[in-house]
Scaffold this active site. Structure first.
Site, PDB file in Angstrom:
ATOM      1  N   THR A 268       0.832  -1.205   0.000  1.00  0.00           N
ATOM      2  CA  THR A 268       0.000   0.000   0.000  1.00  0.00           C
ATOM      3  C   THR A 268       0.865   1.253   0.000  1.00  0.00           C
ATOM      4  O   THR A 268       0.669   2.165  -0.807  1.00  0.00           O
ATOM      5  CB  THR A 268      -0.911   0.016   1.246  1.00  0.00           C
ATOM      6  OG1 THR A 268      -1.676  -1.175   1.275  1.00  0.00           O
ATOM      7  CG2 THR A 268      -1.832   1.216   1.229  1.00  0.00           C
TER       8      THR A 268
ATOM      9  N   TYR B 286     -12.863  -3.594  -3.711  1.00  0.00           N
ATOM     10  CA  TYR B 286     -13.954  -3.240  -4.613  1.00  0.00           C
ATOM     11  C   TYR B 286     -14.906  -4.414  -4.856  1.00  0.00           C
ATOM     12  O   TYR B 286     -16.081  -4.331  -4.513  1.00  0.00           O
ATOM     13  CB  TYR B 286     -13.480  -2.667  -5.951  1.00  0.00           C
ATOM     14  CG  TYR B 286     -14.663  -2.178  -6.769  1.00  0.00           C
ATOM     15  CD1 TYR B 286     -15.348  -1.020  -6.401  1.00  0.00           C
ATOM     16  CD2 TYR B 286     -15.132  -2.900  -7.856  1.00  0.00           C
ATOM     17  CE1 TYR B 286     -16.462  -0.597  -7.099  1.00  0.00           C
ATOM     18  CE2 TYR B 286     -16.237  -2.488  -8.558  1.00  0.00           C
ATOM     19  CZ  TYR B 286     -16.910  -1.348  -8.176  1.00  0.00           C
ATOM     20  OH  TYR B 286     -18.011  -0.938  -8.862  1.00  0.00           O
TER      21      TYR B 286
ATOM     22  N   TYR C 258      -3.067 -10.116   4.448  1.00  0.00           N
ATOM     23  CA  TYR C 258      -3.133  -8.702   4.826  1.00  0.00           C
ATOM     24  C   TYR C 258      -4.589  -8.273   4.957  1.00  0.00           C
ATOM     25  O   TYR C 258      -5.320  -8.242   3.964  1.00  0.00           O
ATOM     26  CB  TYR C 258      -2.393  -7.880   3.761  1.00  0.00           C
ATOM     27  CG  TYR C 258      -2.348  -6.388   3.978  1.00  0.00           C
ATOM     28  CD1 TYR C 258      -2.675  -5.786   5.194  1.00  0.00           C
ATOM     29  CD2 TYR C 258      -1.959  -5.551   2.930  1.00  0.00           C
ATOM     30  CE1 TYR C 258      -2.628  -4.408   5.360  1.00  0.00           C
ATOM     31  CE2 TYR C 258      -1.911  -4.170   3.082  1.00  0.00           C
ATOM     32  CZ  TYR C 258      -2.252  -3.612   4.292  1.00  0.00           C
ATOM     33  OH  TYR C 258      -2.212  -2.246   4.457  1.00  0.00           O
TER      34      TYR C 258
ATOM     35  N   ARG D 236      -9.563  -0.026   3.844  1.00  0.00           N
ATOM     36  CA  ARG D 236      -9.226   0.210   2.437  1.00  0.00           C
ATOM     37  C   ARG D 236      -9.987  -0.707   1.490  1.00  0.00           C
ATOM     38  O   ARG D 236     -10.275  -0.321   0.360  1.00  0.00           O
ATOM     39  CB  ARG D 236      -7.723   0.010   2.213  1.00  0.00           C
ATOM     40  CG  ARG D 236      -6.881   1.171   2.712  1.00  0.00           C
ATOM     41  CD  ARG D 236      -5.416   0.929   2.381  1.00  0.00           C
ATOM     42  NE  ARG D 236      -4.614   2.093   2.726  1.00  0.00           N
ATOM     43  CZ  ARG D 236      -4.339   3.097   1.894  1.00  0.00           C
ATOM     44  NH1 ARG D 236      -4.806   3.098   0.673  1.00  0.00           N
ATOM     45  NH2 ARG D 236      -3.592   4.110   2.300  1.00  0.00           N
TER      46      ARG D 236
ATOM     47  N   LYS E 224      -0.938  -9.898   8.587  1.00  0.00           N
ATOM     48  CA  LYS E 224      -0.754  -8.474   8.876  1.00  0.00           C
ATOM     49  C   LYS E 224      -2.136  -7.944   9.221  1.00  0.00           C
ATOM     50  O   LYS E 224      -3.010  -7.842   8.355  1.00  0.00           O
ATOM     51  CB  LYS E 224      -0.181  -7.714   7.683  1.00  0.00           C
ATOM     52  CG  LYS E 224      -0.055  -6.204   7.962  1.00  0.00           C
ATOM     53  CD  LYS E 224       0.369  -5.402   6.743  1.00  0.00           C
ATOM     54  CE  LYS E 224       0.398  -3.907   7.073  1.00  0.00           C
ATOM     55  NZ  LYS E 224       0.728  -3.070   5.905  1.00  0.00           N
TER      56      LYS E 224
ATOM     57  N   ILE F 202       4.496  -4.476  10.424  1.00  0.00           N
ATOM     58  CA  ILE F 202       4.769  -4.012   9.068  1.00  0.00           C
ATOM     59  C   ILE F 202       4.404  -2.540   9.083  1.00  0.00           C
ATOM     60  O   ILE F 202       3.238  -2.182   9.236  1.00  0.00           O
ATOM     61  CB  ILE F 202       3.989  -4.815   8.023  1.00  0.00           C
ATOM     62  CG1 ILE F 202       4.477  -6.273   8.053  1.00  0.00           C
ATOM     63  CG2 ILE F 202       4.172  -4.215   6.629  1.00  0.00           C
ATOM     64  CD1 ILE F 202       3.727  -7.207   7.116  1.00  0.00           C
TER      65      ILE F 202
END
Length: 295
Positions: free
Chosen positions: A48, A111, A137, A142, A165, A207
């Protein structure tokens, strides 16, 4: 540490220096070297923070290949290979394995989202194609999809899925994940304001975005905790909280790219749809950086 532990401590989710002409590899190489010299434990490439979502396919592959060669085995190289297109994620994961990346960071699909069943199927398909361990992740702010703790139980069954993560910001959910799979998967904080809290549950590290700016101090925070100096680690978590908040006052990586540019490592260039930091926010961040002696 487990046999398939990828790293312990801090992995910098490193920014990708850019100009209007493309990726600035000279600046990228210097950043990689500085991070390693400062004692960072691993590097995440094209995640990201590295703007993997706006790199072209050719750029993404080139950035990964360059990073592997520049790192040269000094620390683990973790490739961001997630996508909302599973076939593409599989193809990119295969490529990253071939060129010598040490692990993959694979975000949940954004999305198009997915059910929990879909998440299990997707991660298993990518893990089946990978010869290197995978970090799952989870960042629902997001992607619009959250991995439920019970889903980690299913993911942990795959031998190539090694770690999580966790950036869902919900400590209660994270504690639940530890209770279910903490003995099977390494869990890393995905939020810099939760490093010590997650270490206290048995987390393996972080991270980090913060470590783009203060790699040595972020590593020191984890090292203190691992050495038993919990109070010292907690004090550092609090000491740098204002800097963490500044780095996330606008969407990541807008602030951190401005911060690294202010340190003289690269041009402050970011790709649309992201735009440069608002001047008043940037000035507040730079004031905090000055107060900490960073610039």
């Amino acid at each position: 540490m487990r046999q398939n532990t990828i790293f312990k401590g801090v992995a910098t989710a490193i920014v990708t220096p850019m100009t209007a002409d493309g990726v600035d590899y000279e600046a990228f190489g210097k950043l990689i070297d500085w991070q390693i010299e400062e004692g960072i434990n691993a590097l995440v490439i094209a995640g990201t923070t590295g703007e993997g979502s706006t790199l072209s396919d050719a750029e993404h592959r080139e950035v990964l290949k360059y990073a592997v060669e520049r790192i040269g085995g000094r620390v683990p190289c973790i490739a961001g290979t997630g996508s909302n297109d599973t076939a593409y994620a599989i193809d990119l994961t295969k490529y990253a394995c071939e060129i010598g990346c040490d692990a993959m960071l694979v975000v949940t699909p954004y999305y198009n989202k997915a059910t929990q069943k879909g998440l299990v199927a997707m991660y298993n398909a990518i893990a089946d194609a990978s010869t290197k361990p995978i970090i799952v992740y989870n960042v629902p702010s997001r992607t619009g999809v959250n991995i439920e703790p019970a889903t980690y139980v299913e993911l942990a069954k795959h031998p190539m899925i090694a770690a999580i993560k966790e950036a869902n910001s919900n400590i209660s959910k994270i504690v639940q994940a530890f209770s279910l799979v903490g003995d099977q998967l390494d869990i890393y904080s995905g939020n810099d304001d939760q490093i010590v809290p997650i270490l206290s549950m048995g987390g393996m590290g972080v991270i980090s975005v913060l470590s783009n700016v203060i790699p040595r101090q972020t590593v020191e925070m984890c090292d203190k905790y691992f050495a038993g100096d919990v109070a010292g680690a907690a004090a550092m978590q609090c000491e740098y909280l204002s800097l963490v908040n500044a780095l996330f006052c606008e969407v990541n990586p807008i602030p951190v790219k401005a911060a690294v540019a202010a340190m003289g490592y690269m041009e402050n260039y970011i790709r649309l749809p992201l735009t440069p930091m608002e001047p008043q926010n940037e000035e507040k961040m730079l004031e905090i950086m000055r107060a900490h002696g960073i610039i």
